[in-house]
Motif scaffolding. Structure first.
Motif, PDB file in Angstrom:
ATOM      1  N   TYR A  17      26.473 -15.173  -8.009  1.00 34.77           N
ATOM      2  CA  TYR A  17      26.803 -16.531  -7.583  1.00 34.77           C
ATOM      3  C   TYR A  17      25.637 -17.341  -7.026  1.00 34.77           C
ATOM      4  O   TYR A  17      25.689 -18.550  -6.994  1.00 34.77           O
ATOM      5  N   ASP A  18      24.615 -16.710  -6.540  1.00 27.35           N
ATOM      6  CA  ASP A  18      23.523 -17.420  -5.889  1.00 27.35           C
ATOM      7  C   ASP A  18      22.184 -16.846  -6.289  1.00 27.35           C
ATOM      8  O   ASP A  18      22.094 -15.726  -6.782  1.00 27.35           O
ATOM      9  N   GLU A  19      21.174 -17.652  -6.001  1.00 25.61           N
ATOM     10  CA  GLU A  19      19.829 -17.102  -6.076  1.00 25.61           C
ATOM     11  C   GLU A  19      19.643 -16.255  -4.824  1.00 25.61           C
ATOM     12  O   GLU A  19      20.047 -16.639  -3.741  1.00 25.61           O
ATOM     13  N   VAL A  20      19.054 -15.120  -4.995  1.00 30.86           N
ATOM     14  CA  VAL A  20      18.939 -14.185  -3.891  1.00 30.86           C
ATOM     15  C   VAL A  20      17.459 -13.893  -3.643  1.00 30.86           C
ATOM     16  O   VAL A  20      16.726 -13.555  -4.557  1.00 30.86           O
ATOM     17  N   ASP A  21      17.066 -14.064  -2.383  1.00 31.47           N
ATOM     18  CA  ASP A  21      15.708 -13.683  -1.991  1.00 31.47           C
ATOM     19  C   ASP A  21      15.799 -12.624  -0.898  1.00 31.47           C
ATOM     20  O   ASP A  21      16.887 -12.174  -0.539  1.00 31.47           O
ATOM     21  N   SER A  22      14.660 -12.212  -0.375  1.00 32.01           N
ATOM     22  CA  SER A  22      14.649 -11.131   0.608  1.00 32.01           C
ATOM     23  C   SER A  22      15.406 -11.501   1.888  1.00 32.01           C
ATOM     24  O   SER A  22      16.007 -10.637   2.521  1.00 32.01           O
ATOM     25  N   GLU A  23      15.419 -12.761   2.268  1.00 35.04           N
ATOM     26  CA  GLU A  23      16.142 -13.192   3.469  1.00 35.04           C
ATOM     27  C   GLU A  23      17.653 -13.058   3.279  1.00 35.04           C
ATOM     28  O   GLU A  23      18.379 -12.631   4.176  1.00 35.04           O
ATOM     29  N   VAL A  24      18.137 -13.404   2.099  1.00 36.84           N
ATOM     30  CA  VAL A  24      19.570 -13.263   1.799  1.00 36.84           C
ATOM     31  C   VAL A  24      19.959 -11.786   1.818  1.00 36.84           C
ATOM     32  O   VAL A  24      21.002 -11.417   2.366  1.00 36.84           O
ATOM     33  N   ILE A  25      19.120 -10.940   1.243  1.00 37.40           N
ATOM     34  CA  ILE A  25      19.381  -9.493   1.241  1.00 37.40           C
ATOM     35  C   ILE A  25      19.449  -8.980   2.672  1.00 37.40           C
ATOM     36  O   ILE A  25      20.350  -8.232   3.040  1.00 37.40           O
ATOM     37  N   ARG A  26      18.489  -9.398   3.507  1.00 34.06           N
ATOM     38  CA  ARG A  26      18.460  -8.955   4.909  1.00 34.06           C
ATOM     39  C   ARG A  26      19.715  -9.420   5.646  1.00 34.06           C
ATOM     40  O   ARG A  26      20.331  -8.650   6.379  1.00 34.06           O
ATOM     41  N   CYS A  27      20.117 -10.665   5.433  1.00 34.44           N
ATOM     42  CA  CYS A  27      21.326 -11.186   6.094  1.00 34.44           C
ATOM     43  C   CYS A  27      22.573 -10.444   5.624  1.00 34.44           C
ATOM     44  O   CYS A  27      23.452 -10.123   6.433  1.00 34.44           O
ATOM     45  N   PHE A  28      22.657 -10.166   4.326  1.00 38.42           N
ATOM     46  CA  PHE A  28      23.801  -9.430   3.810  1.00 38.42           C
ATOM     47  C   PHE A  28      23.840  -8.013   4.372  1.00 38.42           C
ATOM     48  O   PHE A  28      24.903  -7.514   4.742  1.00 38.42           O
ATOM     49  N   GLN A  29      22.671  -7.388   4.473  1.00 36.83           N
ATOM     50  CA  GLN A  29      22.600  -6.036   5.029  1.00 36.83           C
ATOM     51  C   GLN A  29      23.042  -6.050   6.489  1.00 36.83           C
ATOM     52  O   GLN A  29      23.807  -5.192   6.931  1.00 36.83           O
ATOM     53  N   GLU A  30      22.572  -7.033   7.266  1.00 33.42           N
ATOM     54  CA  GLU A  30      22.960  -7.138   8.673  1.00 33.42           C
ATOM     55  C   GLU A  30      24.466  -7.367   8.809  1.00 33.42           C
ATOM     56  O   GLU A  30      25.128  -6.735   9.624  1.00 33.42           O
ATOM     57  N   PHE A  31      25.015  -8.253   7.988  1.00 36.41           N
ATOM     58  CA  PHE A  31      26.449  -8.533   8.042  1.00 36.41           C
ATOM     59  C   PHE A  31      27.268  -7.304   7.670  1.00 36.41           C
ATOM     60  O   PHE A  31      28.256  -6.978   8.334  1.00 36.41           O
ATOM     61  N   SER A  32      26.864  -6.607   6.606  1.00 36.05           N
ATOM     62  CA  SER A  32      27.586  -5.400   6.180  1.00 36.05           C
ATOM     63  C   SER A  32      27.555  -4.333   7.262  1.00 36.05           C
ATOM     64  O   SER A  32      28.573  -3.707   7.577  1.00 36.05           O
ATOM     65  N   LEU A  33      26.388  -4.134   7.851  1.00 38.73           N
ATOM     66  CA  LEU A  33      26.244  -3.138   8.907  1.00 38.73           C
ATOM     67  C   LEU A  33      27.077  -3.528  10.134  1.00 38.73           C
ATOM     68  O   LEU A  33      27.774  -2.697  10.709  1.00 38.73           O
ATOM     69  N   ALA A  34      27.030  -4.803  10.518  1.00 36.93           N
ATOM     70  CA  ALA A  34      27.816  -5.272  11.666  1.00 36.93           C
ATOM     71  C   ALA A  34      29.311  -5.101  11.405  1.00 36.93           C
ATOM     72  O   ALA A  34      30.069  -4.749  12.319  1.00 36.93           O
ATOM     73  N   ASN A  35      29.752  -5.313  10.166  1.00 39.79           N
ATOM     74  CA  ASN A  35      31.166  -5.099   9.820  1.00 39.79           C
ATOM     75  C   ASN A  35      31.581  -3.654  10.024  1.00 39.79           C
ATOM     76  O   ASN A  35      32.646  -3.370  10.571  1.00 39.79           O
ATOM     77  N   ILE A  36      30.751  -2.724   9.566  1.00 40.94           N
ATOM     78  CA  ILE A  36      31.058  -1.298   9.723  1.00 40.94           C
ATOM     79  C   ILE A  36      31.102  -0.928  11.204  1.00 40.94           C
ATOM     80  O   ILE A  36      32.003  -0.216  11.659  1.00 40.94           O
ATOM     81  N   ILE A  37      30.132  -1.411  11.964  1.00 42.69           N
ATOM     82  CA  ILE A  37      30.080  -1.126  13.406  1.00 42.69           C
ATOM     83  C   ILE A  37      31.280  -1.728  14.116  1.00 42.69           C
ATOM     84  O   ILE A  37      31.911  -1.079  14.957  1.00 42.69           O
ATOM     85  N   HIS A  38      31.626  -2.968  13.775  1.00 39.78           N
ATOM     86  CA  HIS A  38      32.776  -3.625  14.400  1.00 39.78           C
ATOM     87  C   HIS A  38      34.060  -2.856  14.118  1.00 39.78           C
ATOM     88  O   HIS A  38      34.903  -2.668  15.004  1.00 39.78           O
ATOM     89  N   HIS A  39      34.200  -2.391  12.893  1.00 40.67           N
ATOM     90  CA  HIS A  39      35.375  -1.579  12.545  1.00 40.67           C
ATOM     91  C   HIS A  39      35.431  -0.316  13.406  1.00 40.67           C
ATOM     92  O   HIS A  39      36.495   0.050  13.923  1.00 40.67           O
ATOM     93  N   ALA A  40      34.284   0.353  13.559  1.00 38.83           N
ATOM     94  CA  ALA A  40      34.244   1.575  14.373  1.00 38.83           C
ATOM     95  C   ALA A  40      34.592   1.277  15.827  1.00 38.83           C
ATOM     96  O   ALA A  40      35.341   2.029  16.466  1.00 38.83           O
ATOM     97  N   LEU A  41      34.075   0.173  16.369  1.00 35.53           N
ATOM     98  CA  LEU A  41      34.388  -0.200  17.757  1.00 35.53           C
ATOM     99  C   LEU A  41      35.872  -0.499  17.919  1.00 35.53           C
ATOM    100  O   LEU A  41      36.507  -0.072  18.893  1.00 35.53           O
ATOM    101  N   LYS A  42      36.449  -1.210  16.972  1.00 34.91           N
ATOM    102  CA  LYS A  42      37.879  -1.544  17.049  1.00 34.91           C
ATOM    103  C   LYS A  42      38.741  -0.301  16.867  1.00 34.91           C
ATOM    104  O   LYS A  42      39.810  -0.181  17.465  1.00 34.91           O
ATOM    105  N   GLU A  43      38.287   0.630  16.048  1.00 29.17           N
ATOM    106  CA  GLU A  43      39.003   1.905  15.880  1.00 29.17           C
ATOM    107  C   GLU A  43      39.095   2.623  17.222  1.00 29.17           C
ATOM    108  O   GLU A  43      40.141   3.149  17.593  1.00 29.17           O
ATOM    109  N   GLN A  44      37.999   2.647  17.955  1.00 27.13           N
ATOM    110  CA  GLN A  44      37.983   3.298  19.264  1.00 27.13           C
ATOM    111  C   GLN A  44      38.894   2.569  20.245  1.00 27.13           C
ATOM    112  O   GLN A  44      39.593   3.186  21.040  1.00 27.13           O
ATOM    113  N   GLU A  45      38.902   1.248  20.198  1.00 30.80           N
ATOM    114  CA  GLU A  45      39.770   0.477  21.092  1.00 30.80           C
ATOM    115  C   GLU A  45      41.236   0.719  20.786  1.00 30.80           C
ATOM    116  O   GLU A  45      42.045   0.872  21.696  1.00 30.80           O
TER     117      GLU A  45
END
Length: 134
Positions: A87-115
């Protein structure tokens, strides 16, 4: 390793000593937010690594937990996936942002699981105490 939580730190310090990169204390004492997950993700991404796994306990019942390990996407894995370029042109900044978002999603899920685990235990304890009072 990056350790989240005081209990995990106490357990892992016995086997790892001080070989971990960072620790996050007081996580989970109050309701966690996606902002908490982003802070942890940013710390993880500030270190060079080829792959990383997020490990946490999933609640099964009052006396049982299931260890859960979620792999996190590396920048190389994201770049090699053709679907990212659909859907978009992708550069290294987009990859980094997507990686950060994906990782934060996994971490958030783990935190909510514990709660949710802690809340369920508290509800069960309250229910038992309430029955005894009747």
């Amino acid at each position: 390793a990056i350790v989240v939580g005081d209990k995990a730190k106490l357990i892992l310090v016995k086997t790892m000593g001080d070989a971990y990169l960072a620790t996050f204390n007081n996580v989970g004492r109050k309701q966690s937010s996606f902002t908490d997950a982003i802070a942890i993700a940013e710390e993880i991404l500030s270190h060079d690594f080829d792959s990383a796994d997020i490990a946490y306990n999933s609640f099964v019942n009052v006396v049982s937990y299931k260890p859960t390990i979620k792999p996190t996407p590396s920048a190389g894995n994201i770049e090699s996936n053709d679907a990212v370029y659909t859907y978009d042109e992708v550069d290294s900044e987009v990859i980094r942002c997507f990686q950060e978002f994906s990782l934060a999603n996994i971490i958030h899920h783990a935190l909510k699981e514990q709660e949710s685990e802690r809340t369920e235990l508290q509800d069960e304890c309250y229910g038992e105490r309430h029955k005894k009072r009747r």
